[in-house]
Design a protein around this motif. Structure first.
Motif, PDB file in Angstrom:
ATOM      1  N   GLU A  90      74.823  95.025  74.922  1.00 31.04           N
ATOM      2  CA  GLU A  90      73.601  95.386  75.627  1.00 31.04           C
ATOM      3  C   GLU A  90      72.743  94.201  76.052  1.00 31.04           C
ATOM      4  OE1 GLU A  90      70.966  97.549  73.040  1.00 31.04           O
ATOM      5  OE2 GLU A  90      71.612  96.423  71.270  1.00 31.04           O
ATOM      6  N   HIS A  91      73.109  93.000  75.631  1.00 24.08           N
ATOM      7  CA  HIS A  91      72.282  91.836  75.937  1.00 24.08           C
ATOM      8  C   HIS A  91      72.954  90.947  76.980  1.00 24.08           C
ATOM      9  CE1 HIS A  91      69.636  92.738  72.585  1.00 24.08           C
ATOM     10  NE2 HIS A  91      70.689  92.823  71.781  1.00 24.08           N
ATOM     11  N   ARG A  92      72.137  90.325  77.813  1.00 27.92           N
ATOM     12  CA  ARG A  92      72.678  89.298  78.692  1.00 27.92           C
ATOM     13  C   ARG A  92      73.262  88.181  77.838  1.00 27.92           C
ATOM     14  NH1 ARG A  92      71.966  90.074  83.904  1.00 27.92           N
ATOM     15  NH2 ARG A  92      70.273  91.425  84.667  1.00 27.92           N
ATOM     16  N   TRP A  93      74.260  87.473  78.401  1.00 23.43           N
ATOM     17  CA  TRP A  93      75.059  86.572  77.572  1.00 23.43           C
ATOM     18  C   TRP A  93      74.242  85.461  76.932  1.00 23.43           C
ATOM     19  CZ3 TRP A  93      78.703  87.002  74.561  1.00 23.43           C
ATOM     20  CH2 TRP A  93      79.366  85.889  74.034  1.00 23.43           C
ATOM     21  N   ALA A  94      73.181  85.024  77.566  1.00 22.97           N
ATOM     22  CA  ALA A  94      72.360  83.971  76.958  1.00 22.97           C
ATOM     23  C   ALA A  94      71.874  84.388  75.576  1.00 22.97           C
ATOM     24  CB  ALA A  94      71.171  83.657  77.861  1.00 22.97           C
ATOM     25  N   ARG A  95      71.602  85.672  75.396  1.00 23.88           N
ATOM     26  CA  ARG A  95      71.183  86.205  74.100  1.00 23.88           C
ATOM     27  C   ARG A  95      72.386  86.650  73.270  1.00 23.88           C
ATOM     28  NH1 ARG A  95      68.803  86.568  69.359  1.00 23.88           N
ATOM     29  NH2 ARG A  95      68.208  88.673  68.719  1.00 23.88           N
ATOM     30  N   ALA A  96      73.340  87.308  73.903  1.00 25.69           N
ATOM     31  CA  ALA A  96      74.492  87.843  73.170  1.00 25.69           C
ATOM     32  C   ALA A  96      75.317  86.730  72.526  1.00 25.69           C
ATOM     33  CB  ALA A  96      75.368  88.667  74.103  1.00 25.69           C
ATOM     34  N   ARG A  97      75.439  85.601  73.202  1.00 20.50           N
ATOM     35  CA  ARG A  97      76.204  84.476  72.648  1.00 20.50           C
ATOM     36  C   ARG A  97      75.664  84.092  71.272  1.00 20.50           C
ATOM     37  NH1 ARG A  97      79.202  79.981  74.611  1.00 20.50           N
ATOM     38  NH2 ARG A  97      79.065  78.238  73.153  1.00 20.50           N
ATOM     39  N   GLU A  98      74.350  84.040  71.156  1.00 16.32           N
ATOM     40  CA  GLU A  98      73.732  83.686  69.877  1.00 16.32           C
ATOM     41  C   GLU A  98      74.095  84.688  68.784  1.00 16.32           C
ATOM     42  OE1 GLU A  98      69.249  83.688  67.881  1.00 16.32           O
ATOM     43  OE2 GLU A  98      69.472  83.715  70.064  1.00 16.32           O
ATOM     44  N   LEU A  99      74.114  85.981  69.126  1.00 16.30           N
ATOM     45  CA  LEU A  99      74.404  87.011  68.124  1.00 16.30           C
ATOM     46  C   LEU A  99      75.853  86.946  67.652  1.00 16.30           C
ATOM     47  CD1 LEU A  99      72.463  90.071  69.603  1.00 16.30           C
ATOM     48  CD2 LEU A  99      71.646  88.263  68.066  1.00 16.30           C
ATOM     49  N   TRP A 100      76.791  86.780  68.586  1.00 12.72           N
ATOM     50  CA  TRP A 100      78.196  86.688  68.181  1.00 12.72           C
ATOM     51  C   TRP A 100      78.440  85.437  67.327  1.00 12.72           C
ATOM     52  CZ3 TRP A 100      81.857  90.395  68.776  1.00 12.72           C
ATOM     53  CH2 TRP A 100      81.563  91.451  69.641  1.00 12.72           C
ATOM     54  N   ALA A 101      77.803  84.341  67.701  1.00 15.76           N
ATOM     55  CA  ALA A 101      77.955  83.122  66.899  1.00 15.76           C
ATOM     56  C   ALA A 101      77.356  83.313  65.510  1.00 15.76           C
ATOM     57  CB  ALA A 101      77.293  81.951  67.619  1.00 15.76           C
ATOM     58  N   ARG A 102      76.230  84.010  65.417  1.00 18.93           N
ATOM     59  CA  ARG A 102      75.614  84.250  64.111  1.00 18.93           C
ATOM     60  C   ARG A 102      76.482  85.156  63.251  1.00 18.93           C
ATOM     61  NH1 ARG A 102      69.454  85.875  64.109  1.00 18.93           N
ATOM     62  NH2 ARG A 102      69.665  85.217  61.926  1.00 18.93           N
ATOM     63  N   ALA A 103      77.147  86.136  63.878  1.00 16.41           N
ATOM     64  CA  ALA A 103      78.040  87.011  63.120  1.00 16.41           C
ATOM     65  C   ALA A 103      79.109  86.196  62.411  1.00 16.41           C
ATOM     66  CB  ALA A 103      78.678  88.045  64.043  1.00 16.41           C
ATOM     67  N   GLU A 104      79.624  85.185  63.090  1.00 14.73           N
ATOM     68  CA  GLU A 104      80.609  84.309  62.452  1.00 14.73           C
ATOM     69  C   GLU A 104      79.958  83.454  61.376  1.00 14.73           C
ATOM     70  OE1 GLU A 104      84.290  82.358  64.191  1.00 14.73           O
ATOM     71  OE2 GLU A 104      82.753  80.834  64.585  1.00 14.73           O
ATOM     72  N   THR A 105      78.811  82.886  61.683  1.00 13.77           N
ATOM     73  CA  THR A 105      78.113  82.036  60.711  1.00 13.77           C
ATOM     74  C   THR A 105      77.743  82.818  59.459  1.00 13.77           C
ATOM     75  OG1 THR A 105      77.205  80.680  62.497  1.00 13.77           O
ATOM     76  CG2 THR A 105      76.110  80.543  60.359  1.00 13.77           C
ATOM     77  N   PHE A 106      77.376  84.087  59.633  1.00 12.18           N
ATOM     78  CA  PHE A 106      77.013  84.921  58.488  1.00 12.18           C
ATOM     79  C   PHE A 106      78.182  85.143  57.535  1.00 12.18           C
ATOM     80  CE2 PHE A 106      73.174  87.407  60.408  1.00 12.18           C
ATOM     81  CZ  PHE A 106      72.392  86.284  60.247  1.00 12.18           C
ATOM     82  N   GLY A 107      79.411  85.002  58.029  1.00  5.47           N
ATOM     83  CA  GLY A 107      80.571  85.160  57.159  1.00  5.47           C
ATOM     84  C   GLY A 107      81.332  86.457  57.328  1.00  5.47           C
ATOM     85  N   PHE A 108      81.030  87.229  58.382  1.00  3.78           N
ATOM     86  CA  PHE A 108      81.792  88.454  58.612  1.00  3.78           C
ATOM     87  C   PHE A 108      83.244  88.120  58.928  1.00  3.78           C
ATOM     88  CE2 PHE A 108      77.523  90.175  59.411  1.00  3.78           C
ATOM     89  CZ  PHE A 108      77.593  91.338  58.650  1.00  3.78           C
TER      90      PHE A 108
END
Length: 297
Positions: free
Chosen positions: A10-28
């Protein structure tokens, strides 16, 4: 126990990129997005394409597995879909999981002007969809003539990075779907009770979920497959609630799910409003205390 998260596209990529990267950083261990043209309840809100979103997510991450939750024959054809899957598996370096489901006959089909199918026809179409997608991903050349799908000299070269093909995560809650999952799934997926009834707290949903696990094991036995070779994934947040209310609730839910036979649990990235409303602070706490090295569910 493996842990996953769903991010709505639902987010434009400038925002979505941050969320996907955080999902990895969080350890999922894995991250997913829904494969729909849109949701009726969010049809006036932003909603981006699934495969482009996952392709971009693959370039923004390096470890986490990425998947469709779930692709269906509602608007996809196996030949074109297999091409997209092989490209995405290549771009991600073999991190793709192909989630597959029958489709519910909702807005995706209505917007294309499709006529509603009976439950039996829908199950039959899904069986063809899974069978042909499996063949296309395993073979460089495929011919197929079914009631719903046809492939004529379809070429899938060079094929998947993962062999013999991209792993399938098949969503199924009824006997026919579970038999299909027993034949083709690397991961079996359930979100609890089928349909859109009243959501249940995770502990109250557990008896039904445990019954589904037993049914899936019986389906595997019926086709001569060792049930332990199929992972069992439960998606929370819609029909199964309260899992991500707090770290303690998440730990408790994961323990109950694991005892019932599940190998994977998935929650949703918290949103500001319905659906999947929640607080990012709770997800951060779960990441730091459960998903981090040394943490325990």
């Amino acid at each position: 126990m493996r842990h996953g998260v769903v991010l709505l596209p639902e987010h434009r990529w400038a925002r979505a990129r941050e969320l996907w990267a955080r999902a990895e950083t969080f350890g999922f261990d894995h991250a997913w997005t829904y494969d729909h043209l849109m949701w009726r309840t969010l049809r006036d809100k932003p909603w981006f394409g699934t495969v482009p979103t996952l392709t971009a997510a693959a370039t923004a991450t390096s470890r986490i597995r990425l998947g469709t939750l779930v692709a269906s024959p509602a608007f996809r054809h196996p030949v074109t879909f297999a091409k997209e899957l092989t490209a995405l598996d290549d771009i991600s370096g073999g991190r793709l999981v192909c989630g597959l489901g029958a489709g519910s006959g909702g807005h995706d089909e209505e917007v294309l002007g499709s006529k509603p199918l009976s439950p039996a026809r829908r199950a039959e179409r899904f069986e063809e969809f899974v069978e042909l997608t499996d063949r296309l991903l395993r073979s460089p050349v495929t011919d197929y003539a079914g009631r719903y799908f046809t492939a004529v000299d379809a070429r899938t070269v060079p094929g998947s990075v993962q062999r013999p093909r991209v792993p399938f995560a098949v969503a199924a809650t009824g006997p026919r779907g579970m038999r299909l999952a027993a034949r083709y799934a690397d991961i079996w997926v359930t979100a609890g009770r089928p349909g859109w009834g009243e959501p249940e707290r995770y502990d109250r949903a557990l008896p039904h979920l445990a019954g589904q696990v037993r049914a899936m094991e019986e389906a595997c036995a019926a086709v001569g497959r060792d049930p332990s070779t199929v992972r069992r994934l439960v998606v929370t947040g819609a029909m199964i609630r309260d899992v991500s209310d707090s770290v303690s609730a998440y730990r408790d839910a994961c323990g109950l799910f694991e005892a019932a036979g599940f190998t994977d649990v998935v929650l949703h990235w918290p949103r500001d409003g319905f659906p999947y409303q929640g607080r990012i602070e709770v997800l951060e706490d779960i990441a730091h205390t459960v998903l981090a090295p040394g943490g325990a569910a």
